[in-house]
Write a protein that holds these residues in place. Structure first.
Motif, short mmCIF file in Angstrom:
data_model
loop_
_atom_site.label_atom_id
_atom_site.label_comp_id
_atom_site.label_asym_id
_atom_site.label_seq_id
_atom_site.Cartn_x
_atom_site.Cartn_y
_atom_site.Cartn_z
N LEU A 1 0.84 -1.09 -0.02
CA LEU A 1 -0.04 0.06 0.00
C LEU A 1 0.96 1.22 0.05
CD1 LEU A 1 -2.60 -0.98 2.74
CD2 LEU A 1 -2.99 -0.90 0.32
N ASP B 1 -3.07 5.16 -1.10
CA ASP B 1 -4.08 4.10 -0.90
C ASP B 1 -4.63 4.03 0.55
OD1 ASP B 1 -3.45 2.95 -3.37
OD2 ASP B 1 -1.72 1.57 -2.54
N ALA B 2 -4.36 4.69 1.51
CA ALA B 2 -4.81 4.74 2.53
C ALA B 2 -4.59 5.97 3.53
CB ALA B 2 -4.45 3.63 3.77
N TRP C 1 -4.56 6.53 7.30
CA TRP C 1 -3.42 6.56 7.91
C TRP C 1 -2.44 7.54 8.25
CZ3 TRP C 1 -2.36 0.95 5.79
CH2 TRP C 1 -3.59 0.24 5.86
#
Length: 90
Positions: A58, A62-63, A66
Motif C-alpha cells: 500500500l 491507498d490509505a 493512516w
C-alpha cells in the motif's frame, strides 16, 4: 484419524530432560507437545513470511487516513470509543 509419519529426531539431552520434567507435572503427552510446538512455530514463520511479502504493497495514497493519525489513534477509532487500548508501563 489423520495420516501420520514417523520421524527420528535428535534432541540435546538437557532439553529432553527439561521437557520430560515439565510435561510429567502436567500430564501432557510428549509427542503431542512436540507436534503442537512445531505447528505453532510454522504458523509464526508463515505469518512473518506473509508480512514480508506484503510490506510496502500500500502506498500513502491507498490509505490516506493512516497518514492523518497515529497508529494508536487509528486502531482506537477502528475499535470504537468503548474499546480504547491502555498503555502498559514496564
Amino acid at each position: 484419524m489423520s495420516e501420520t509419519k514417523m520421524l527420528h529426531i535428535r534432541f540435546p539431552a538437557k532439553i529432553v530432560d527439561q521437557m520430560t520434567a515439565y510435561l510429567k507435572t502436567r500430564g501432557v503427552n510428549r509427542n503431542r507437545f512436540i507436534v503442537d510446538a512445531v505447528a505453532e512455530k510454522l504458523r509464526r514463520e508463515m505469518r512473518v513470511k506473509s508480512f514480508k511479502e506484503t510490506q510496502g504493497v500500500l502506498t500513502p495514497e491507498d490509505a490516506p487516513e493512516w497518514a492523518a493519525t497515529s497508529a494508536t489513534e487509528w486502531v482506537e477509532k477502528l475499535r470504537g470509543k468503548d474499546r480504547v487500548t491502555s498503555s502498559w508501563d514496564i
